[in-house]
Design a protein around this motif. Structure first.
Motif, PDB file in Angstrom:
ATOM      1  N   ARG A 277      19.074  -8.884 -36.700  1.00 43.88           N
ATOM      2  CA  ARG A 277      18.438  -8.115 -37.760  1.00 43.88           C
ATOM      3  C   ARG A 277      17.714  -6.958 -37.097  1.00 43.88           C
ATOM      4  N   VAL A 278      17.965  -5.753 -37.576  1.00 41.99           N
ATOM      5  CA  VAL A 278      17.337  -4.573 -36.987  1.00 41.99           C
ATOM      6  C   VAL A 278      16.536  -3.825 -38.043  1.00 41.99           C
ATOM      7  N   GLN A 279      15.535  -3.145 -37.583  1.00 39.77           N
ATOM      8  CA  GLN A 279      14.741  -2.253 -38.427  1.00 39.77           C
ATOM      9  C   GLN A 279      14.973  -0.840 -37.906  1.00 39.77           C
ATOM     10  N   ILE A 280      15.189   0.079 -38.820  1.00 39.58           N
ATOM     11  CA  ILE A 280      15.435   1.469 -38.438  1.00 39.58           C
ATOM     12  C   ILE A 280      14.282   2.319 -38.939  1.00 39.58           C
ATOM     13  N   LEU A 281      13.707   3.098 -38.041  1.00 41.41           N
ATOM     14  CA  LEU A 281      12.655   4.035 -38.416  1.00 41.41           C
ATOM     15  C   LEU A 281      13.273   5.422 -38.411  1.00 41.41           C
ATOM     16  N   HIS A 282      13.277   6.058 -39.549  1.00 34.61           N
ATOM     17  CA  HIS A 282      13.802   7.420 -39.655  1.00 34.61           C
ATOM     18  C   HIS A 282      12.679   8.413 -39.366  1.00 34.61           C
ATOM     19  N   ARG A 283      13.040   9.567 -38.836  1.00 33.60           N
ATOM     20  CA  ARG A 283      12.059  10.567 -38.448  1.00 33.60           C
ATOM     21  C   ARG A 283      11.144  10.940 -39.617  1.00 33.60           C
ATOM     22  N   ASP A 284      11.698  11.085 -40.823  1.00 34.99           N
ATOM     23  CA  ASP A 284      10.860  11.454 -41.964  1.00 34.99           C
ATOM     24  C   ASP A 284       9.840  10.357 -42.290  1.00 34.99           C
ATOM     25  N   ALA A 285      10.186   9.110 -42.028  1.00 40.14           N
ATOM     26  CA  ALA A 285       9.234   8.012 -42.260  1.00 40.14           C
ATOM     27  C   ALA A 285       8.074   8.096 -41.269  1.00 40.14           C
ATOM     28  N   LEU A 286       8.362   8.468 -40.029  1.00 40.69           N
ATOM     29  CA  LEU A 286       7.279   8.626 -39.057  1.00 40.69           C
ATOM     30  C   LEU A 286       6.384   9.797 -39.452  1.00 40.69           C
ATOM     31  N   LEU A 287       6.973  10.877 -39.920  1.00 37.82           N
ATOM     32  CA  LEU A 287       6.170  12.018 -40.373  1.00 37.82           C
ATOM     33  C   LEU A 287       5.273  11.614 -41.544  1.00 37.82           C
ATOM     34  N   ARG A 288       5.803  10.833 -42.461  1.00 42.49           N
ATOM     35  CA  ARG A 288       5.012  10.338 -43.589  1.00 42.49           C
ATOM     36  C   ARG A 288       3.903   9.402 -43.087  1.00 42.49           C
ATOM     37  N   MET A 289       4.232   8.570 -42.095  1.00 44.81           N
ATOM     38  CA  MET A 289       3.233   7.669 -41.523  1.00 44.81           C
ATOM     39  C   MET A 289       2.098   8.471 -40.893  1.00 44.81           C
ATOM     40  N   ARG A 290       2.415   9.589 -40.260  1.00 47.33           N
ATOM     41  CA  ARG A 290       1.380  10.422 -39.636  1.00 47.33           C
ATOM     42  C   ARG A 290       0.386  10.933 -40.678  1.00 47.33           C
ATOM     43  N   THR A 291       0.874  11.196 -41.882  1.00 53.17           N
ATOM     44  CA  THR A 291       0.004  11.686 -42.957  1.00 53.17           C
ATOM     45  C   THR A 291      -0.742  10.553 -43.636  1.00 53.17           C
ATOM     46  N   GLU A 292      -0.020   9.487 -43.969  1.00 50.88           N
ATOM     47  CA  GLU A 292      -0.596   8.404 -44.768  1.00 50.88           C
ATOM     48  C   GLU A 292      -1.352   7.363 -43.940  1.00 50.88           C
ATOM     49  N   HIS A 293      -0.923   7.147 -42.703  1.00 52.05           N
ATOM     50  CA  HIS A 293      -1.529   6.128 -41.838  1.00 52.05           C
ATOM     51  C   HIS A 293      -1.596   6.661 -40.403  1.00 52.05           C
ATOM     52  N   PRO A 294      -2.421   7.674 -40.165  1.00 53.75           N
ATOM     53  CA  PRO A 294      -2.428   8.316 -38.840  1.00 53.75           C
ATOM     54  C   PRO A 294      -2.741   7.369 -37.681  1.00 53.75           C
ATOM     55  N   SER A 295      -3.612   6.395 -37.880  1.00 51.48           N
ATOM     56  CA  SER A 295      -3.930   5.490 -36.769  1.00 51.48           C
ATOM     57  C   SER A 295      -2.731   4.605 -36.431  1.00 51.48           C
TER      58      SER A 295
END
Length: 84
Positions: free
Chosen positions: A38-56
């Motif tokens: 089972r794999v989890q994929i992190l897409h670049r746009d999700a990381l960008l959203r994480m930077r805004t919504e959950h910076p820590s």
């Protein structure tokens, strides 16, 4: 055809593809599962959203990747020193 060479065995919780993820460059290897996985994929746009919504959380993720890359570089440097 392309020659297959096993470069690493990934364990549960392992991360892969981080260099291409951050640089946007083409991947240099592929991953083939030898057992059900089972794999989890992190897409670049999700990381960008994480930077805004959950910076820590994004900062913790970046630090985790930095530690992994530093370990890989250290192993590569040791291998080069051994071969030289």
């Amino acid at each position: 055809g392309r020659t297959k060479l096993r470069l690493a065995k990934l364990s549960k919780g392992a991360m892969a593809g981080e260099m291409a993820f951050y640089t946007g460059a083409a991947r240099t290897a592929s991953i083939v599962a030898v057992e059900d996985s089972r794999v989890q994929i992190l897409h670049r746009d999700a990381l960008l959203r994480m930077r805004t919504e959950h910076p820590s959380l994004a900062t913790r993720f970046d630090h985790m990747v930095i530690r992994k890359l530093a370990g890989s570089l250290e192993r590569t440097n040791t291998l080069i020193a051994t071969l030289g």
